[in-house]
Design an enzyme around this catalytic site. Sequence first.
Site, short mmCIF file in Angstrom:
data_model
loop_
_atom_site.label_atom_id
_atom_site.label_comp_id
_atom_site.label_asym_id
_atom_site.label_seq_id
_atom_site.Cartn_x
_atom_site.Cartn_y
_atom_site.Cartn_z
N ASN A 114 0.81 -1.22 0.00
CA ASN A 114 0.00 0.00 0.00
C ASN A 114 0.84 1.27 0.00
OD1 ASN A 114 -1.15 -2.26 1.80
ND2 ASN A 114 -3.00 -1.23 1.08
N ILE A 143 2.06 -9.75 1.87
CA ILE A 143 1.47 -10.99 2.37
C ILE A 143 0.09 -10.71 2.96
CG2 ILE A 143 3.71 -12.05 2.81
CD1 ILE A 143 3.21 -11.57 5.82
N ASP A 144 -0.18 -9.45 3.31
CA ASP A 144 -1.48 -9.10 3.89
C ASP A 144 -2.62 -9.25 2.88
OD1 ASP A 144 -0.46 -8.50 6.40
OD2 ASP A 144 -0.08 -6.42 5.89
N LEU A 298 8.29 -15.36 10.63
CA LEU A 298 8.38 -16.70 10.03
C LEU A 298 7.39 -16.86 8.87
CD1 LEU A 298 8.71 -18.92 13.22
CD2 LEU A 298 10.50 -18.40 11.55
N ARG A 300 6.47 -14.77 6.71
CA ARG A 300 6.80 -14.05 5.48
C ARG A 300 8.17 -14.40 4.91
NH1 ARG A 300 7.41 -7.91 7.94
NH2 ARG A 300 9.64 -8.00 8.47
#
Length: 405
Positions: A114, A143-144, A298, A300
């Site tokens: 973002n 990853i979000d 961990l 990511r």
Amino acid sequence: MKIGNIVVGQSGGPTSAINASLAGVFQAAKDLGAEKIYGMRHGIEGILKEEFINLSQTLGSDSKVQLLKITPSSALGSCRYKLPKVEKDEQTYQKIFDILKKYDISHFFYIGGNDSMDTIQKLSSYGARIGSNITFIGIPKTIDNDLPLTDHTPGYGSAAKYIAAATKEVIYDASVYPFPAVTIMEIMGRDAGWLTAASSLSRGEDCDGPDLIYLPERPFDVEQFVDNVKEKMSQKYAVVIAVSEGLRDATGTYICDSLASKKVDAFGHRQLECTGKALTNMLEVLHCKTRAIELNTLQRCAAHMLSKTDIDESFQSGYEGVMAASKGETGKMVTFHRISNTPYQLEYRLSDINLIANQQRSVPGKYITKGGTDVSDSIREYIEPLIQGEYTPQYKNGVPSYFRF
């Protein structure tokens, strides 16, 4: 079609797939005959300090590109630098464009989430304002999985794969003793619960999955939480719960506030921690053994459990970004558009950066159960295609070997 010099950087939190996108940018630029391919050290700060790596030299072989593709974290380094508004500090923008001109840069690529897209938006807007012909393209990463206008984001599939596997392993470990115990798994996700929802993929013939799943999309009620856990404990010894780090109560207060430091980053985002520990404290009234497991970084950086689908798509997103820039596109981000689940098919497009920067996409209500204590079975159809396939790490002396500049 030949393109001019390019520069590429990485920003925000690292992932297991961000280097695959870097490899894709490099490969496309090489295929299009770019004379010089620069990598900026530590994101936009590398531009301001003129800290560049000549990728044409350091990634000269196909074997290095392939090793970079499956290497975790951000090989070029990252940053949490927020560009000021032009009206407050135009000198910074003038300096950036002077440096880009000095190195004869034609195309600028930024791989991130973002806040990184905020950088692309500001630079492309300023470039248009001064009549610059430099193109600015965003390559998605987080990853979000919370970027808008894209079906999913590079990095999410591999993180989801790891979370699903780790959840199953924790459940197996928790089930061995015949006495009451509660294990809480704290999973990343400040505002969106996509990662925590992935814990549900541990369910199958060999595993029941988490007993409760809480996402930040729903207000968290502490009293109801204790009652829910008490009910589960009446049914079984070992209760395993998956929670997002960004859980808030009805007033918007973070559940972790009783223990966390309340620090913020350059973009004003809270640094969340200890949500799992705060919840175990709330369960002291049940007089049972409790444990909080914080997956933290961990989830990511688990390159030993990469999703092949994720890595291949991440690579292609970088490749497609360069191809788009070579055609004159600017102020855009590469986005994923799913055509079908069975078979899983994807299409790459471009979306206006102004509709993406500083925006977030939450888990839709259709994927969250009515009581807010679980996710629906239908979310499996969305996530499962993204975690398919594996890349085997290159091993040396029994441990994985990675690329490093």
